[in-house]
Design a protein around this motif. Structure first.
Motif, PDB file in Angstrom:
ATOM      1  N   ARG A  90     -17.192  67.407  41.834  1.00 25.46           N
ATOM      2  CA  ARG A  90     -16.988  67.455  43.279  1.00 25.46           C
ATOM      3  C   ARG A  90     -17.134  68.849  43.877  1.00 25.46           C
ATOM      4  NH1 ARG A  90     -11.411  66.753  41.746  1.00 25.46           N
ATOM      5  NH2 ARG A  90     -10.208  68.532  42.436  1.00 25.46           N
TER       6      ARG A  90
ATOM      7  N   GLY B  22     -23.206  61.768  42.849  1.00 26.49           N
ATOM      8  CA  GLY B  22     -23.562  62.118  44.216  1.00 26.49           C
ATOM      9  C   GLY B  22     -24.831  62.913  44.378  1.00 26.49           C
ATOM     10  N   TYR B  23     -25.430  63.369  43.292  1.00 26.29           N
ATOM     11  CA  TYR B  23     -26.531  64.315  43.416  1.00 26.29           C
ATOM     12  C   TYR B  23     -27.875  63.794  42.934  1.00 26.29           C
ATOM     13  CZ  TYR B  23     -22.383  67.134  43.892  1.00 26.29           C
ATOM     14  OH  TYR B  23     -21.168  67.598  44.301  1.00 26.29           O
ATOM     15  N   ASP B  24     -27.873  62.723  42.180  1.00 21.89           N
ATOM     16  CA  ASP B  24     -29.134  62.217  41.648  1.00 21.89           C
ATOM     17  C   ASP B  24     -29.501  60.888  42.304  1.00 21.89           C
ATOM     18  OD1 ASP B  24     -26.881  61.150  40.420  1.00 21.89           O
ATOM     19  OD2 ASP B  24     -27.889  60.738  38.545  1.00 21.89           O
TER      20      ASP B  24
ATOM     21  N   TRP C  42     -26.414  60.628  51.757  1.00 20.71           N
ATOM     22  CA  TRP C  42     -26.738  61.886  52.435  1.00 20.71           C
ATOM     23  C   TRP C  42     -28.211  62.262  52.276  1.00 20.71           C
ATOM     24  CZ3 TRP C  42     -28.012  66.191  49.401  1.00 20.71           C
ATOM     25  CH2 TRP C  42     -27.690  66.111  48.059  1.00 20.71           C
ATOM     26  N   GLN C  43     -28.974  61.366  51.683  1.00 18.08           N
ATOM     27  CA  GLN C  43     -30.430  61.497  51.667  1.00 18.08           C
ATOM     28  C   GLN C  43     -31.028  60.123  51.946  1.00 18.08           C
ATOM     29  OE1 GLN C  43     -32.295  63.667  48.521  1.00 18.08           O
ATOM     30  NE2 GLN C  43     -30.806  65.317  48.569  1.00 18.08           N
TER      31      GLN C  43
ATOM     32  N   ALA D 123     -29.855  59.948  47.373  1.00 20.09           N
ATOM     33  CA  ALA D 123     -28.563  60.530  46.999  1.00 20.09           C
ATOM     34  C   ALA D 123     -27.466  59.873  47.826  1.00 20.09           C
ATOM     35  CB  ALA D 123     -28.542  62.043  47.213  1.00 20.09           C
TER      36      ALA D 123
ATOM     37  N   ASP E 229     -22.994  59.890  47.809  1.00 19.51           N
ATOM     38  CA  ASP E 229     -21.794  60.472  47.217  1.00 19.51           C
ATOM     39  C   ASP E 229     -20.619  59.500  47.387  1.00 19.51           C
ATOM     40  OD1 ASP E 229     -20.194  62.316  45.985  1.00 19.51           O
ATOM     41  OD2 ASP E 229     -20.205  63.753  47.610  1.00 19.51           O
ATOM     42  N   TRP E 230     -20.184  58.842  46.389  1.00 27.43           N
ATOM     43  CA  TRP E 230     -20.208  59.044  44.970  1.00 27.43           C
ATOM     44  C   TRP E 230     -20.496  57.744  44.230  1.00 27.43           C
ATOM     45  CZ3 TRP E 230     -16.507  57.599  41.161  1.00 27.43           C
ATOM     46  CH2 TRP E 230     -16.782  58.098  39.888  1.00 27.43           C
TER      47      TRP E 230
END
Length: 138
Positions: A114, A57-59, A133-134, A37, A39-40
């Motif tokens: 967001r 940002g999440y996948d 962030w991952q 992950a 972002d963005w």
């Protein structure tokens, strides 16, 4: 910060860069770079050559870096991996079910969910989080 991004705020006009030189084991026949992950907008470069860009940002996403590791004269033992991250946050366009007509800004920057992130945090809005962030792994 573990990622090396220790600044308190990144503007919507700045890019974050993460750089690593990586040794490539000779026994690897296929080399995939996984980003769990970020972002963005995340662009991946191997030895300064753009392999691709992912928005969201999440996948997580994966790029096959095998061809970039194979040089004209054979396999490279060490490569430079660059990751460039942009996050316009408030200046991006929030997700909408239907595209507004005429589409002026959003067609250029893309839709960006967001949540409650803001470049001007306050009340229920919180500071924007930008960058990986991952886990990033080969």
């Amino acid at each position: 910060a573990r990622s090396g991004f220790a600044r308190s705020r990144v503007s919507e006009f700045e890019a974050l860069w993460l750089r690593r030189e990586v040794d490539m084991p000779a026994e690897w026949s296929r080399i995939l770079l996984h980003v769990e992950a970020c972002d963005w907008e995340c662009s991946i470069y191997v030895d300064r050559r753009l392999l691709g860009t992912h928005r969201g940002g999440y996948d997580g996403f994966t790029f096959d870096v095998t061809d970039a590791v194979l040089a004209e004269w054979g396999r490279k033992a060490r490569v430079e991996i660059l990751i460039r991250v942009l996050d316009p946050t408030d200046n991006g366009c929030e997700y909408a079910v239907t595209t507004p007509v005429p589409c002026v800004q959003c067609c250029k920057t893309g839709w960006q969910p967001r949540g409650k992130q803001s470049l001007l945090p306050g009340f229920i809005m919180y500071s924007a989080a930008t960058g990986p962030w991952q886990t990033i792994w080969l």
